[in-house]
Design an enzyme around this catalytic site. Structure first.
Site, PDB file in Angstrom:
ATOM      1  N   CYS A 296      -4.710   6.221  -4.348  1.00  0.00           N
ATOM      2  CA  CYS A 296      -4.057   4.920  -4.270  1.00  0.00           C
ATOM      3  C   CYS A 296      -2.612   5.102  -4.704  1.00  0.00           C
ATOM      4  CB  CYS A 296      -4.763   3.897  -5.159  1.00  0.00           C
ATOM      5  SG  CYS A 296      -3.953   2.278  -5.207  1.00  0.00           S
TER       6      CYS A 296
ATOM      7  N   CYS B 204       0.869  -1.181   0.000  1.00  0.00           N
ATOM      8  CA  CYS B 204       0.000   0.000   0.000  1.00  0.00           C
ATOM      9  C   CYS B 204       0.901   1.224   0.000  1.00  0.00           C
ATOM     10  CB  CYS B 204      -0.930   0.005   1.211  1.00  0.00           C
ATOM     11  SG  CYS B 204      -1.950   1.491   1.319  1.00  0.00           S
TER      12      CYS B 204
ATOM     13  N   GLU C 190     -10.002  -0.298  -5.699  1.00  0.00           N
ATOM     14  CA  GLU C 190      -9.007  -1.120  -5.018  1.00  0.00           C
ATOM     15  C   GLU C 190      -9.574  -2.458  -4.561  1.00  0.00           C
ATOM     16  OE1 GLU C 190      -6.092   0.459  -2.358  1.00  0.00           O
ATOM     17  OE2 GLU C 190      -6.825   2.492  -2.645  1.00  0.00           O
TER      18      GLU C 190
ATOM     19  N   HIS D 111      -2.040  -4.633 -10.630  1.00  0.00           N
ATOM     20  CA  HIS D 111      -2.803  -3.506 -11.165  1.00  0.00           C
ATOM     21  C   HIS D 111      -3.150  -3.750 -12.628  1.00  0.00           C
ATOM     22  CE1 HIS D 111      -2.314  -0.636  -7.814  1.00  0.00           C
ATOM     23  NE2 HIS D 111      -1.203  -1.325  -7.590  1.00  0.00           N
TER      24      HIS D 111
ATOM     25  N   GLY E  23      -1.388   2.468  -7.089  1.00  0.00           N
ATOM     26  CA  GLY E  23      -2.133   2.703  -8.322  1.00  0.00           C
ATOM     27  C   GLY E  23      -1.564   3.863  -9.112  1.00  0.00           C
TER      28      GLY E  23
END
Length: 284
Positions: free
Chosen positions: A223, A69, A214, A165, A226
């Protein structure tokens, strides 16, 4: 805490044993009506390897543990420094598959070496069997078939920033079908560990807008991984030049990537805010 609107519960797992907390208890803590409320829960623990200062674990709002994260990593270093758990700067932090280097700047921004992006399908993991594909500059795009009547095949670039992703380019970020398509892409069988679905609008060669659905959390205001994945995908598609400002609904992130040098993918560097909202205690 929050990093560009991506909000977290951050817990000290060094001075107390939190190893017996169950998935359902993590889920209850993250519930916005019946718990504290958060996109993810971050756990600070003692390192298990000699080349790290701390161990960093992440639990999604659905209670499941995940590998990485990015926005949370910035909050992690701010928490460790503010709580007096360490005075080191930068910090080396152990996550599921690698070591992160986290550096706090005097202006409150935090810089994170997110490591190199991963493109090998088996390591993402991603199974492209049977999917239509097209080459877009240096990036191979794959068509994810969707049943939603307002959509068609979504061509995505697929990579990992420590977590998987699927990134697609859209003309207008506000009208992008994030909430309609996101759940279907997240759970599509080609992604055995599910995937984060990113929607990228190019503003110019050094700026984008981004929305991300997510895994285990739904759409969040920001994110970090991301943002890194979107910039890497955009550069590989010939749309962007490093560094790139990523505008999310929760705030801005700065992403820099030098690309692939001598067949070696370089580290992605992310810089952004990390803010404490409040402190407290909860009985579990």
């Amino acid at each position: 805490m929050h990093g560009a609107g991506n909000d977290f519960i951050v817990l000290n797992g060094i001075d107390q044993d939190l190893s017996t907390i169950t998935r359902e208890q993590w889920k209850a803590l993250a519930h916005r009506q019946f718990g504290i409320g958060a996109d993810q829960i971050l756990l600070v623990e003692k390192a298990t390897r000699p080349d790290a200062d701390f161990r960093y674990r992440i639990f999604n709002a659905d209670g499941g543990e995940v590998e990485q994260c990015g926005n949370g990593s910035r909050c992690f270093v701010r928490f460790v420094l503010d709580q007096g758990l360490s005075s080191k700067n930068p910090l080396r932090v152990e996550v599921a598959h690698t070591i992160l280097s986290l550096k706090s700047h005097p202006d409150g921004q935090v810089e994170v070496d997110m490591g190199a992006p991963i493109f090998e399908h088996s390591q993402i993991p991603f199974d492209a069997s049977g999917l239509k594909s097209i080459q877009d500059f240096q990036e191979m795009l794959y068509a994810i078939p969707l049943d939603h009547p307002a959509t068609h095949d979504s061509f995505v670039g697929v990579l990992s920033m420590g977590n998987p992703h699927a990134v697609q380019v859209v003309v207008d970020i506000e009208s992008a079908p994030v909430l309609e398509e996101g759940p279907a892409i997240e759970g599509y069988p080609a992604f055995p560990n599910r995937v984060n679905a990113g929607y990228l609008q190019v503003i110019n060669r050094n700026a984008i807008k981004l929305r991300v659905y997510e895994r285990g959390a739904g759409e969040t205001l920001s994110c970090g991984t991301g943002a890194c994945a979107a910039v890497v995908s955009g550069i590989r598609r010939g749309l962007l030049d490093s560094p790139v400002t990523v505008h999310t609904r929760g705030g801005d992130l700065q992403i820099a990537w030098a690309g692939i040098v001598n067949d070696i993918a370089q580290s992605v560097i992310m810089t952004g805010p990390a803010v404490t909202v409040f402190e407290g205690e909860v009985r579990i």
